[in-house]
Scaffold this motif. Structure first.
Motif, mmCIF file in Angstrom:
data_model
loop_
_atom_site.group_PDB
_atom_site.id
_atom_site.type_symbol
_atom_site.label_atom_id
_atom_site.label_comp_id
_atom_site.label_asym_id
_atom_site.label_seq_id
_atom_site.Cartn_x
_atom_site.Cartn_y
_atom_site.Cartn_z
ATOM 1 N N ASN A 1 0.842 -1.197 0.000
ATOM 2 C CA ASN A 1 0.000 0.000 0.000
ATOM 3 C C ASN A 1 0.874 1.243 0.000
ATOM 4 O O ASN A 1 1.754 1.406 0.835
ATOM 5 N N GLY A 2 0.654 2.118 -0.981
ATOM 6 C CA GLY A 2 1.405 3.357 -1.095
ATOM 7 C C GLY A 2 0.800 4.174 -2.218
ATOM 8 O O GLY A 2 -0.401 4.100 -2.476
ATOM 9 N N LYS A 3 1.635 4.958 -2.930
ATOM 10 C CA LYS A 3 1.142 5.641 -4.129
ATOM 11 C C LYS A 3 0.629 4.605 -5.118
ATOM 12 O O LYS A 3 -0.285 4.840 -5.895
ATOM 13 N N VAL A 4 1.290 3.459 -5.091
ATOM 14 C CA VAL A 4 0.853 2.298 -5.861
ATOM 15 C C VAL A 4 0.437 1.235 -4.861
ATOM 16 O O VAL A 4 1.124 0.995 -3.876
ATOM 17 N N ALA A 5 -0.711 0.597 -5.097
ATOM 18 C CA ALA A 5 -1.196 -0.459 -4.197
ATOM 19 C C ALA A 5 -1.363 -1.746 -4.982
ATOM 20 O O ALA A 5 -1.836 -1.742 -6.127
ATOM 21 N N LEU A 6 -0.964 -2.841 -4.371
ATOM 22 C CA LEU A 6 -1.065 -4.167 -4.996
ATOM 23 C C LEU A 6 -1.997 -5.040 -4.174
ATOM 24 O O LEU A 6 -1.891 -5.099 -2.946
ATOM 25 N N LYS B 1 -5.930 -20.109 -9.447
ATOM 26 C CA LYS B 1 -4.717 -19.303 -9.390
ATOM 27 C C LYS B 1 -5.072 -17.888 -8.952
ATOM 28 O O LYS B 1 -6.056 -17.314 -9.414
ATOM 29 N N ASP B 2 -4.272 -17.349 -8.045
ATOM 30 C CA ASP B 2 -4.523 -15.994 -7.552
ATOM 31 C C ASP B 2 -4.457 -14.977 -8.694
ATOM 32 O O ASP B 2 -3.642 -15.110 -9.620
ATOM 33 N N GLU B 3 -5.309 -13.953 -8.599
ATOM 34 C CA GLU B 3 -5.280 -12.857 -9.550
ATOM 35 C C GLU B 3 -4.816 -11.601 -8.821
ATOM 36 O O GLU B 3 -5.203 -11.356 -7.679
ATOM 37 N N HIS B 4 -4.010 -10.800 -9.496
ATOM 38 C CA HIS B 4 -3.442 -9.613 -8.865
ATOM 39 C C HIS B 4 -3.982 -8.343 -9.520
ATOM 40 O O HIS B 4 -4.165 -8.283 -10.744
ATOM 41 N N TYR B 5 -4.198 -7.336 -8.680
ATOM 42 C CA TYR B 5 -4.751 -6.063 -9.135
ATOM 43 C C TYR B 5 -3.893 -4.928 -8.608
ATOM 44 O O TYR B 5 -3.190 -5.074 -7.605
ATOM 45 N N ILE B 6 -3.975 -3.783 -9.286
ATOM 46 C CA ILE B 6 -3.109 -2.666 -8.935
ATOM 47 C C ILE B 6 -3.846 -1.338 -9.087
ATOM 48 O O ILE B 6 -4.743 -1.208 -9.927
ATOM 49 N N THR B 7 -3.498 -0.395 -8.249
ATOM 50 C CA THR B 7 -3.951 0.990 -8.410
ATOM 51 C C THR B 7 -2.724 1.879 -8.330
ATOM 52 O O THR B 7 -1.808 1.622 -7.538
ATOM 53 N N ILE B 8 -2.699 2.921 -9.147
ATOM 54 C CA ILE B 8 -1.580 3.862 -9.152
ATOM 55 C C ILE B 8 -2.115 5.261 -8.921
ATOM 56 O O ILE B 8 -2.986 5.731 -9.661
ATOM 57 N N ASP B 9 -1.587 5.914 -7.878
ATOM 58 C CA ASP B 9 -2.018 7.272 -7.523
ATOM 59 C C ASP B 9 -3.535 7.373 -7.402
ATOM 60 O O ASP B 9 -4.172 8.269 -7.964
ATOM 61 N N ASN B 10 -4.119 6.394 -6.697
ATOM 62 C CA ASN B 10 -5.571 6.363 -6.438
ATOM 63 C C ASN B 10 -6.419 6.248 -7.706
ATOM 64 O O ASN B 10 -7.583 6.660 -7.730
ATOM 65 N N SER B 11 -5.828 5.705 -8.756
ATOM 66 C CA SER B 11 -6.584 5.495 -9.992
ATOM 67 C C SER B 11 -7.504 4.282 -9.832
ATOM 68 O O SER B 11 -7.473 3.587 -8.813
ATOM 69 N N GLU B 12 -8.312 4.017 -10.844
ATOM 70 C CA GLU B 12 -9.220 2.879 -10.801
ATOM 71 C C GLU B 12 -8.435 1.570 -10.733
ATOM 72 O O GLU B 12 -7.401 1.424 -11.394
ATOM 73 N N ILE B 13 -8.929 0.633 -9.957
ATOM 74 C CA ILE B 13 -8.244 -0.642 -9.821
ATOM 75 C C ILE B 13 -8.340 -1.439 -11.121
ATOM 76 O O ILE B 13 -9.393 -1.500 -11.754
ATOM 77 N N ILE B 14 -7.201 -2.013 -11.552
ATOM 78 C CA ILE B 14 -7.170 -2.813 -12.772
ATOM 79 C C ILE B 14 -6.387 -4.092 -12.518
ATOM 80 O O ILE B 14 -5.586 -4.166 -11.585
ATOM 81 N N LYS B 15 -6.630 -5.089 -13.367
ATOM 82 C CA LYS B 15 -5.882 -6.340 -13.242
ATOM 83 C C LYS B 15 -4.436 -6.095 -13.655
ATOM 84 O O LYS B 15 -4.154 -5.393 -14.624
ATOM 85 N N GLN C 1 8.800 -5.181 -4.762
ATOM 86 C CA GLN C 1 10.108 -4.517 -4.831
ATOM 87 C C GLN C 1 10.100 -3.407 -5.878
ATOM 88 O O GLN C 1 10.626 -2.307 -5.656
ATOM 89 N N ILE C 2 9.457 -3.675 -7.015
ATOM 90 C CA ILE C 2 9.349 -2.667 -8.071
ATOM 91 C C ILE C 2 8.488 -1.483 -7.607
ATOM 92 O O ILE C 2 8.810 -0.322 -7.830
ATOM 93 N N LEU C 3 7.376 -1.791 -6.940
ATOM 94 C CA LEU C 3 6.469 -0.739 -6.479
ATOM 95 C C LEU C 3 7.110 0.137 -5.420
ATOM 96 O O LEU C 3 6.897 1.358 -5.384
ATOM 97 N N LYS C 4 7.906 -0.466 -4.558
ATOM 98 C CA LYS C 4 8.623 0.311 -3.543
ATOM 99 C C LYS C 4 9.584 1.290 -4.205
ATOM 100 O O LYS C 4 9.730 2.438 -3.770
ATOM 101 N N HIS C 5 10.228 0.823 -5.266
ATOM 102 C CA HIS C 5 11.160 1.700 -5.970
ATOM 103 C C HIS C 5 10.398 2.843 -6.635
ATOM 104 O O HIS C 5 10.841 4.000 -6.603
ATOM 105 N N TYR C 6 9.236 2.541 -7.232
ATOM 106 C CA TYR C 6 8.426 3.570 -7.873
ATOM 107 C C TYR C 6 8.016 4.629 -6.844
ATOM 108 O O TYR C 6 8.041 5.834 -7.133
ATOM 109 N N ASN C 7 7.635 4.180 -5.666
ATOM 110 C CA ASN C 7 7.216 5.119 -4.619
ATOM 111 C C ASN C 7 8.365 5.996 -4.124
ATOM 112 O O ASN C 7 8.131 7.057 -3.527
ATOM 113 N N SER C 8 9.592 5.539 -4.361
ATOM 114 C CA SER C 8 10.747 6.272 -3.840
ATOM 115 C C SER C 8 11.315 7.290 -4.824
ATOM 116 O O SER C 8 12.169 8.102 -4.455
ATOM 117 N N ILE C 9 10.858 7.222 -6.092
ATOM 118 C CA ILE C 9 11.434 8.148 -7.089
ATOM 119 C C ILE C 9 10.431 9.231 -7.502
ATOM 120 O O ILE C 9 9.253 9.143 -7.209
#
Length: 225
Positions: free
Chosen positions: A130-135, A165-179, A217-225
């Motif tokens: 959970n951050g600017k990007v949420a998984l 099989k688990d499905e993963h979803y993401i939101t970026i900067d509070n955008s709409e959740i997408i697969k 790990q990728i999302l943490k890096h995105y949140n840091s830059i």
């Protein structure tokens, strides 16, 4: 369907160890509980193979959990098959009614689920990051009806539960959740003007994106830059 409504009053002074009293101590809280529907196309869950019964639940028993930001702890169990949060009151199993953005955190196993509107209905998704990007991860269990052999050349098959099989979803900067995209190009495109920087980082760190830990790990890096 049987329903019970628990309404909070700030004037309640009597404390109890029961779930009802725990909820009643919360000022202004109103929660609706509903009885579960155990029928599966006319067949009860008990009829499924005993070897697959455990797949229906996140945990074998009920675990200590917190609801939203409330101080009190409750005993819940996530029913993956029904996509419901269970608890027992007076010997009966009830489901906690879903409220958008409601969170349930299981304390012993440190896992948090959030109610999110997905495909037009409220569903429980696990928060992986959970951050600017949420998984998020959506778990699913299906019921497969058995088959009785009608000839000597056929083999009878028991009804069973199957974990998908688990499905993963993401939101970026509070955008709409997408697969979460599976393709590399579509995945990096999610990060807009930072896509090249993220791609370079993943390459340098030799991240495969196949595991949830890799994505985090990728999302943490995105949140840091």
């Amino acid at each position: 369907m049987k329903k019970i409504t628990i309404v909070v009053t700030a004037l309640l002074l009597i404390q109890s160890i029961t779930l009802t009293a725990q909820l009643e101590r919360q000022n202004g809280l109103s929660i609706t509980l509903k009885g579960p529907n155990t029928k599966i196309e006319g067949v009860t869950a008990v009829d499924a193979s005993a070897k697959t019964q455990h797949l229906r639940f996140l945990s074998e028993g009920y675990k200590k959990a917190k609801l939203n930001e409330l101080k009190d702890e409750f005993l819940f169990r996530y029913n993956i098959f029904a996509d419901e949060m269970e608890f027992i009151k007076d010997g009966e199993i009830y489901f906690l009614s879903k409220t958008k953005n409601q969170t349930i955190t299981f304390l012993d196993i440190n896992r948090t689920f959030k109610v999110i509107e997905l495909d037009g209905k409220l569903q429980y998704l696990e928060i992986n990051y959970n951050g600017k990007v949420a998984l998020y991860t959506k778990q699913s269990v299906i019921y497969k009806e058995g088959k009785v052999a009608t000839t000597q050349f056929e083999t009878s098959k028991k009804s069973k539960f199957i974990k998908k099989k688990d499905e993963h979803y993401i939101t970026i900067d509070n955008s709409e959740i997408i697969k979460l995209p599976k393709g590399k190009k579509d995945f990096y495109a999610l990060f807009g003007e930072k896509s090249n920087a993220i791609k370079k980082y993943a390459k340098n760190e030799k991240i495969s994106r196949k595991k949830v830990t890799d994505i985090i790990q990728i999302l943490k890096h995105y949140n840091s830059i």
